[in-house]
Design an enzyme around this catalytic site. Sequence first.
Site, PDB file in Angstrom:
ATOM      1  N   VAL A  11       0.951  -1.155   0.021  1.00 54.21           N
ATOM      2  CA  VAL A  11      -0.160  -0.064   0.070  1.00 54.21           C
ATOM      3  C   VAL A  11       0.898   1.210   0.104  1.00 54.21           C
ATOM      4  O   VAL A  11       0.740   2.079  -0.910  1.00 54.21           O
ATOM      5  CB  VAL A  11      -0.779  -0.216   1.082  1.00 54.21           C
ATOM      6  N   PHE A 153      -8.322   0.432  -2.458  1.00 53.85           N
ATOM      7  CA  PHE A 153      -8.719  -0.794  -3.048  1.00 53.85           C
ATOM      8  C   PHE A 153      -7.930  -1.652  -3.925  1.00 53.85           C
ATOM      9  O   PHE A 153      -8.371  -2.232  -4.834  1.00 53.85           O
ATOM     10  CB  PHE A 153     -10.271  -0.351  -3.556  1.00 53.85           C
ATOM     11  N   LYS A 224     -14.186  -0.404   3.342  1.00 53.48           N
ATOM     12  CA  LYS A 224     -13.128  -1.273   3.150  1.00 53.48           C
ATOM     13  C   LYS A 224     -13.410  -2.738   3.692  1.00 53.48           C
ATOM     14  O   LYS A 224     -13.387  -3.502   2.763  1.00 53.48           O
ATOM     15  CB  LYS A 224     -11.956  -0.773   3.599  1.00 53.48           C
ATOM     16  N   ASN A 228     -14.229  -6.073   0.894  1.00 52.56           N
ATOM     17  CA  ASN A 228     -13.537  -7.032   1.057  1.00 52.56           C
ATOM     18  C   ASN A 228     -14.273  -8.186   1.273  1.00 52.56           C
ATOM     19  O   ASN A 228     -14.146  -9.475   0.771  1.00 52.56           O
ATOM     20  CB  ASN A 228     -12.073  -6.883   1.714  1.00 52.56           C
ATOM     21  N   PHE A 269     -15.317 -11.865  -9.851  1.00 46.09           N
ATOM     22  CA  PHE A 269     -15.271 -12.517  -8.504  1.00 46.09           C
ATOM     23  C   PHE A 269     -16.239 -13.740  -8.196  1.00 46.09           C
ATOM     24  O   PHE A 269     -16.347 -13.917  -7.116  1.00 46.09           O
ATOM     25  CB  PHE A 269     -15.264 -11.686  -7.201  1.00 46.09           C
ATOM     26  N   LEU A 270     -16.310 -14.102  -9.426  1.00 45.79           N
ATOM     27  CA  LEU A 270     -17.257 -15.707  -9.234  1.00 45.79           C
ATOM     28  C   LEU A 270     -16.458 -16.678  -9.856  1.00 45.79           C
ATOM     29  O   LEU A 270     -16.845 -17.742 -10.330  1.00 45.79           O
ATOM     30  CB  LEU A 270     -18.329 -15.290 -10.374  1.00 45.79           C
ATOM     31  N   GLY A 277      -6.801 -16.078  -1.065  1.00 48.70           N
ATOM     32  CA  GLY A 277      -5.698 -16.058  -0.234  1.00 48.70           C
ATOM     33  C   GLY A 277      -5.412 -14.665  -0.175  1.00 48.70           C
ATOM     34  O   GLY A 277      -5.854 -13.975  -0.514  1.00 48.70           O
ATOM     35  N   CYS A 280      -5.219  -9.991   2.301  1.00 49.74           N
ATOM     36  CA  CYS A 280      -6.212  -9.026   2.642  1.00 49.74           C
ATOM     37  C   CYS A 280      -7.355  -9.733   2.887  1.00 49.74           C
ATOM     38  O   CYS A 280      -8.183  -9.890   4.102  1.00 49.74           O
ATOM     39  CB  CYS A 280      -6.366  -8.253   1.381  1.00 49.74           C
ATOM     40  N   ARG A 347       1.744 -15.091   0.455  1.00 45.75           N
ATOM     41  CA  ARG A 347       1.117 -14.891   2.095  1.00 45.75           C
ATOM     42  C   ARG A 347      -0.246 -15.550   2.035  1.00 45.75           C
ATOM     43  O   ARG A 347      -1.259 -15.138   1.193  1.00 45.75           O
ATOM     44  CB  ARG A 347       1.056 -13.362   2.477  1.00 45.75           C
TER      45      ARG A 347
END
Length: 465
Positions: A11, A153, A224, A228, A269-270, A277, A280, A347
């Site tokens: 960020v 974002f 935020k 998410n 996001f489908l 992972g 975030c 991560r």
Amino acid sequence: MRIAILGCGYVGLVTGACLAEIGHSVVCTDNDESKIETLNQGSLPIYEPGLQEIVDRCVAAQRLSFTTNLGEAVRHGDTIFICVGTPPLPNGDADLSSIDAAARLIATESRSSKLVVEKSTVPMQTGQNLARALTIYSRKSSHTFSVASNPEFLREGTAVLDFLHPDRIVIGVNDEQTEGMLREIYQPVLQRSVVPCPVHKGSCPVKEAPTLLVTSISSAELIKHASNSFLAVKISYANLIADICESMGADVEEVVLGMGLDPRIGPAFLRPGLGFGGFCFPKDIQAFIRLGERAGVDVSLLRDAEVINKRRVDQFLAKATHYLWTLKQKRIGVLGLAFKPNTDDIRFAPAIELISKLLQEHAQVQVFDPKAMTKSRSLFPSIRYCQDAYQVAEHAEALLIATEWEEFKNLDWERIKTLMQRPLVLDGRNLLDAQQMQAMGFEYQGIGIPVTQAAAETARAVALR
Ligand code: UDX
């Protein structure tokens, strides 16, 4: 404007570099001196497409610099963006101690009044605590500190694009003066006057100017976490659908396509797969669950999304066991280590969890990832790190696709087939085309794609465990 960035992680680095790119004078600092040294030697501690070029240009133009002198950075900025890490505590809450430390640093090192902006992902009400801490730590000085929230974002792998072409910029403020300062900082992005566009090299396809949403600080903080967590729930929903498809005999790719054509749902996001992972979604949904509990709200929807996500790797492993019978001493190739393509970040990567579970089963593991090998080596010293995907296929009894790097799609799969001991491909990201793979003579299994009756029973058994 004179801006200071506290914290040079994803960020901070992207925010600092892009704010310099749009014309501000930016000084970045971090209490990890080795990170600042790396940056002052002209390299980046992270792999992020397009970032190195912007950093080089802005450093050369003396609009961007990196210092280990925390106080000097604070004094440089009229506006200070707090971009420190807020990792999860064992109970799932966000660890805010670095925000507190930043407040103390700003209060003690400032020689003038400042605008202090939360950019790190923080739970609601952090802004209030930050304002109080700044007042307490600066009670001997006459300087004043106004606080704002400005959640980011950006996605790893497209962070520069997301910063310079955001869908929206959210600012949480208490007063018009603060709103005015943040509006001025983002003016070039809001007016789309960043020419030439460093992402599109001049011919910028993006037409719409982003929306600037001005809210209260608490609402901005909540936007935020809520955003998410909603995306995480959407991914788990797609994975739930995938399990039904596998068990009952439908094709999840057809199903999500049909769902996504409804603008109320949307295709983004489908994508079913090995689960979400990265640094975030896993920690943000946990922190949001904790916040909901403190608010006395039933958060079972979020919990279930987390549970569905945590099962993905076990379900995938059960598929491998279904095909290989046992995994012990089996030579298994894994393609992909990063939590998603176009980043070197491992991560909370499903691939990492998959490899550790394969090793628990005493499988022989060989891996390749275009960018994330270096960061993985310390985790698994015993596995074989290959030069390329073809070496991963050598004598492998199964090839598991864990990260959907585009380059894996364009491999010479005929050649891969000749290298493997058994042409078995388990695709954890539906990267490849099932028919094409089966037509080439591979035993191919994707996620949520119709499978043999036996495999469907395995999937059902694992899903109900
Ligand atoms: C995310 C948010 O997208 C971003 O807005 C926020 O600022 C930070 O967190 P990031 O963690 O970089 O960004 O990754 P993202 O692209 O969102 O993917 C997150 C995870 O979800 C990855 O593991 C990805 O593989 C997975 N994913 C994403 C799916 O499994 N299916 C999808 O359809 C989309």
